[in-house]
Design a protein around this motif. Structure first.
Motif, PDB file in Angstrom:
ATOM      1  N   SER A 135      24.400  66.764  48.377  1.00 55.80           N
ATOM      2  CA  SER A 135      24.736  68.177  48.973  1.00 55.80           C
ATOM      3  C   SER A 135      23.697  69.305  48.413  1.00 55.80           C
ATOM      4  O   SER A 135      24.140  70.488  49.171  1.00 55.80           O
ATOM      5  CB  SER A 135      26.207  68.679  48.714  1.00 55.80           C
ATOM      6  OG  SER A 135      26.340  68.879  47.043  1.00 55.80           O
ATOM      7  N   ALA A 136      23.204  69.055  47.444  1.00 55.76           N
ATOM      8  CA  ALA A 136      21.982  70.096  46.972  1.00 55.76           C
ATOM      9  C   ALA A 136      21.082  70.621  48.235  1.00 55.76           C
ATOM     10  O   ALA A 136      20.681  69.796  49.078  1.00 55.76           O
ATOM     11  CB  ALA A 136      21.353  69.681  45.653  1.00 55.76           C
ATOM     12  N   THR A 137      21.145  72.030  48.263  1.00 55.25           N
ATOM     13  CA  THR A 137      20.208  72.469  49.157  1.00 55.25           C
ATOM     14  C   THR A 137      18.695  72.685  48.448  1.00 55.25           C
ATOM     15  O   THR A 137      17.609  72.941  48.921  1.00 55.25           O
ATOM     16  CB  THR A 137      20.516  73.750  50.005  1.00 55.25           C
ATOM     17  OG1 THR A 137      20.994  74.798  48.901  1.00 55.25           O
ATOM     18  CG2 THR A 137      21.758  73.255  50.952  1.00 55.25           C
ATOM     19  N   GLU A 138      18.678  73.116  47.139  1.00 51.47           N
ATOM     20  CA  GLU A 138      17.368  73.236  46.394  1.00 51.47           C
ATOM     21  C   GLU A 138      16.897  71.902  45.828  1.00 51.47           C
ATOM     22  O   GLU A 138      17.629  71.239  44.994  1.00 51.47           O
ATOM     23  CB  GLU A 138      17.770  74.326  45.227  1.00 51.47           C
ATOM     24  CG  GLU A 138      16.412  74.385  44.576  1.00 51.47           C
ATOM     25  CD  GLU A 138      16.647  75.594  43.563  1.00 51.47           C
ATOM     26  OE1 GLU A 138      16.666  75.182  42.296  1.00 51.47           O
ATOM     27  OE2 GLU A 138      16.703  76.753  43.800  1.00 51.47           O
ATOM     28  N   ILE A 139      15.673  71.665  46.102  1.00 48.73           N
ATOM     29  CA  ILE A 139      15.043  70.672  45.723  1.00 48.73           C
ATOM     30  C   ILE A 139      13.871  70.816  44.759  1.00 48.73           C
ATOM     31  O   ILE A 139      13.390  72.023  44.733  1.00 48.73           O
ATOM     32  CB  ILE A 139      14.404  69.667  46.964  1.00 48.73           C
ATOM     33  CG1 ILE A 139      13.510  70.305  47.740  1.00 48.73           C
ATOM     34  CG2 ILE A 139      15.648  68.978  47.816  1.00 48.73           C
ATOM     35  CD1 ILE A 139      12.632  69.511  48.591  1.00 48.73           C
ATOM     36  N   THR A 140      13.753  69.924  43.907  1.00 53.92           N
ATOM     37  CA  THR A 140      12.276  70.192  42.851  1.00 53.92           C
ATOM     38  C   THR A 140      11.359  69.137  43.237  1.00 53.92           C
ATOM     39  O   THR A 140      11.448  67.985  43.359  1.00 53.92           O
ATOM     40  CB  THR A 140      12.827  70.040  41.425  1.00 53.92           C
ATOM     41  OG1 THR A 140      13.952  70.788  41.027  1.00 53.92           O
ATOM     42  CG2 THR A 140      11.699  70.066  40.444  1.00 53.92           C
ATOM     43  N   LEU A 141      10.301  69.807  43.401  1.00 50.54           N
ATOM     44  CA  LEU A 141       9.035  68.881  43.678  1.00 50.54           C
ATOM     45  C   LEU A 141       7.983  68.813  42.417  1.00 50.54           C
ATOM     46  O   LEU A 141       7.840  70.126  41.869  1.00 50.54           O
ATOM     47  CB  LEU A 141       8.240  69.260  44.940  1.00 50.54           C
ATOM     48  CG  LEU A 141       8.734  69.129  46.231  1.00 50.54           C
ATOM     49  CD1 LEU A 141       9.774  70.121  46.328  1.00 50.54           C
ATOM     50  CD2 LEU A 141       7.749  69.008  47.297  1.00 50.54           C
ATOM     51  N   THR A 142       7.797  67.832  42.052  1.00 53.89           N
ATOM     52  CA  THR A 142       6.810  67.494  41.148  1.00 53.89           C
ATOM     53  C   THR A 142       5.564  66.621  41.269  1.00 53.89           C
ATOM     54  O   THR A 142       5.785  65.613  41.981  1.00 53.89           O
ATOM     55  CB  THR A 142       7.568  66.812  39.696  1.00 53.89           C
ATOM     56  OG1 THR A 142       8.770  67.589  39.440  1.00 53.89           O
ATOM     57  CG2 THR A 142       6.715  66.744  38.797  1.00 53.89           C
ATOM     58  N   ALA A 143       4.266  67.262  41.022  1.00 53.70           N
ATOM     59  CA  ALA A 143       3.353  66.302  41.354  1.00 53.70           C
ATOM     60  C   ALA A 143       2.229  66.197  40.111  1.00 53.70           C
ATOM     61  O   ALA A 143       2.232  67.066  39.141  1.00 53.70           O
ATOM     62  CB  ALA A 143       2.563  67.417  42.429  1.00 53.70           C
ATOM     63  N   THR A 144       1.688  65.154  40.100  1.00 50.69           N
ATOM     64  CA  THR A 144       0.809  64.689  38.906  1.00 50.69           C
ATOM     65  C   THR A 144       0.000  63.757  39.430  1.00 50.69           C
ATOM     66  O   THR A 144       0.079  63.120  40.290  1.00 50.69           O
ATOM     67  CB  THR A 144       1.675  64.317  37.655  1.00 50.69           C
ATOM     68  OG1 THR A 144       0.729  63.974  36.569  1.00 50.69           O
ATOM     69  CG2 THR A 144       2.264  62.916  37.711  1.00 50.69           C
ATOM     70  N   GLY A 145      -1.492  63.796  38.772  1.00 48.86           N
ATOM     71  CA  GLY A 145      -2.604  63.023  39.198  1.00 48.86           C
ATOM     72  C   GLY A 145      -3.821  63.826  39.727  1.00 48.86           C
ATOM     73  O   GLY A 145      -3.946  64.879  39.636  1.00 48.86           O
ATOM     74  N   THR A 146      -4.431  62.785  40.595  1.00 52.65           N
ATOM     75  CA  THR A 146      -5.794  63.544  41.122  1.00 52.65           C
ATOM     76  C   THR A 146      -5.609  63.097  42.536  1.00 52.65           C
ATOM     77  O   THR A 146      -5.297  62.075  42.718  1.00 52.65           O
ATOM     78  CB  THR A 146      -7.028  62.814  40.261  1.00 52.65           C
ATOM     79  OG1 THR A 146      -6.981  62.968  38.894  1.00 52.65           O
ATOM     80  CG2 THR A 146      -8.349  63.537  40.824  1.00 52.65           C
ATOM     81  N   TYR A 147      -6.039  64.233  43.245  1.00 45.03           N
ATOM     82  CA  TYR A 147      -6.254  63.993  44.654  1.00 45.03           C
ATOM     83  C   TYR A 147      -7.607  64.595  45.116  1.00 45.03           C
ATOM     84  O   TYR A 147      -7.923  65.633  44.936  1.00 45.03           O
ATOM     85  CB  TYR A 147      -5.153  64.702  45.233  1.00 45.03           C
ATOM     86  CG  TYR A 147      -4.693  64.499  46.575  1.00 45.03           C
ATOM     87  CD1 TYR A 147      -4.252  63.139  47.177  1.00 45.03           C
ATOM     88  CD2 TYR A 147      -5.305  65.265  47.821  1.00 45.03           C
ATOM     89  CE1 TYR A 147      -4.042  62.894  48.591  1.00 45.03           C
ATOM     90  CE2 TYR A 147      -5.194  64.940  49.185  1.00 45.03           C
ATOM     91  CZ  TYR A 147      -4.485  63.948  49.371  1.00 45.03           C
ATOM     92  OH  TYR A 147      -4.430  63.472  50.758  1.00 45.03           O
ATOM     93  N   TYR A 148      -8.088  63.463  46.201  1.00 42.31           N
ATOM     94  CA  TYR A 148      -9.313  63.958  46.986  1.00 42.31           C
ATOM     95  C   TYR A 148      -9.077  64.631  48.067  1.00 42.31           C
ATOM     96  O   TYR A 148      -8.183  64.021  49.062  1.00 42.31           O
ATOM     97  CB  TYR A 148     -10.297  62.958  47.292  1.00 42.31           C
ATOM     98  CG  TYR A 148     -11.485  63.166  47.882  1.00 42.31           C
ATOM     99  CD1 TYR A 148     -12.486  64.140  47.252  1.00 42.31           C
ATOM    100  CD2 TYR A 148     -11.689  63.007  49.330  1.00 42.31           C
ATOM    101  CE1 TYR A 148     -13.734  64.344  47.983  1.00 42.31           C
ATOM    102  CE2 TYR A 148     -12.649  63.592  50.020  1.00 42.31           C
ATOM    103  CZ  TYR A 148     -13.590  64.060  49.315  1.00 42.31           C
ATOM    104  OH  TYR A 148     -14.639  64.570  49.850  1.00 42.31           O
TER     105      TYR A 148
END
Length: 191
Positions: free
Chosen positions: A40-53
């Motif tokens: 039911s949550a409307t707030e989400i957490t996005l976490t990013a890690t790594g290297t991207y081209y």
């Protein structure tokens, strides 16, 4: 003297094997995790890690990754992000959730300004799904792969099942092998 060299060699091999076990499987990949405590949550957490081209656009993009978002409502959904996810200092400002019929959904994590190239990505940000009429429950739990990169949709708090954690088999095998070598060398010294 021969035993001393053998011990030094074994110690060096042990150090190398431990270092290799600690290295990530792919040094040029990014992992993005989307999480929330409940459906039911409307707030989400996005976490990013790594290297991207970043090849063509100023976004981390996952194309045709499977059915990670429910197919209800408009296809294209842009959600603003709080500050927190950076690629070499450039902030991510939006996330793009795309639901395509047939399960070939897309995901983008947009950045304000980036030139072509490889960037280190890290940090966390939040997004409010209520602005697009969604809840976390409309995302499908799972791991989605695209070009060596991963998008993980999971609950932010996992209930305790009472089961012990499962060890990483690669690291366990390296440590077991190193222990066997050390024991055999110690046994030789005693004999």
């Amino acid at each position: 003297m021969h035993e001393e060299n053998t011990m030094k060699l074994a110690a060096n091999l042990l150090k190398i094997s431990l270092l290799l076990a600690l290295l990530p499987a792919s040094a040029s990949a990014v992992t993005i995790t989307i999480s929330a405590p409940s459906d039911s949550a409307t707030e989400i957490t996005l976490t990013a890690t790594g290297t991207y081209y970043f090849p063509l656009q100023n976004a981390i993009s996952f194309s045709d990754i499977g059915d990670y978002i429910g197919n209800d409502g408009p296809d294209d959904r842009v959600v603003n992000l709080s500050a927190g996810i950076l690629a070499n200092g450039a902030a991510s400002t939006i996330t793009y959730l795309d639901t395509d019929a047939g399960g070939g959904d897309d995901f983008w994590l947009g950045f304000s300004t980036l030139l072509y190239g490889s960037y280190t990505v890290s940090g966390s940000a939040t997004a409010d799904l209520s602005t697009i009429g969604h809840t976390f429950g409309q995302l499908n739990i799972g791991t989605y792969e695209s070009g060596g990169n991963s998008l993980i949709v999971q609950y932010s708090s996992v209930p305790d099942t009472g089961s012990p954690p499962v060890p990483d088999t690669g690291s366990t095998a390296v440590l077991l092998g190193a222990g066997i070598v050390a024991l055999s060398l110690a046994r030789r010294r005693l004999v």
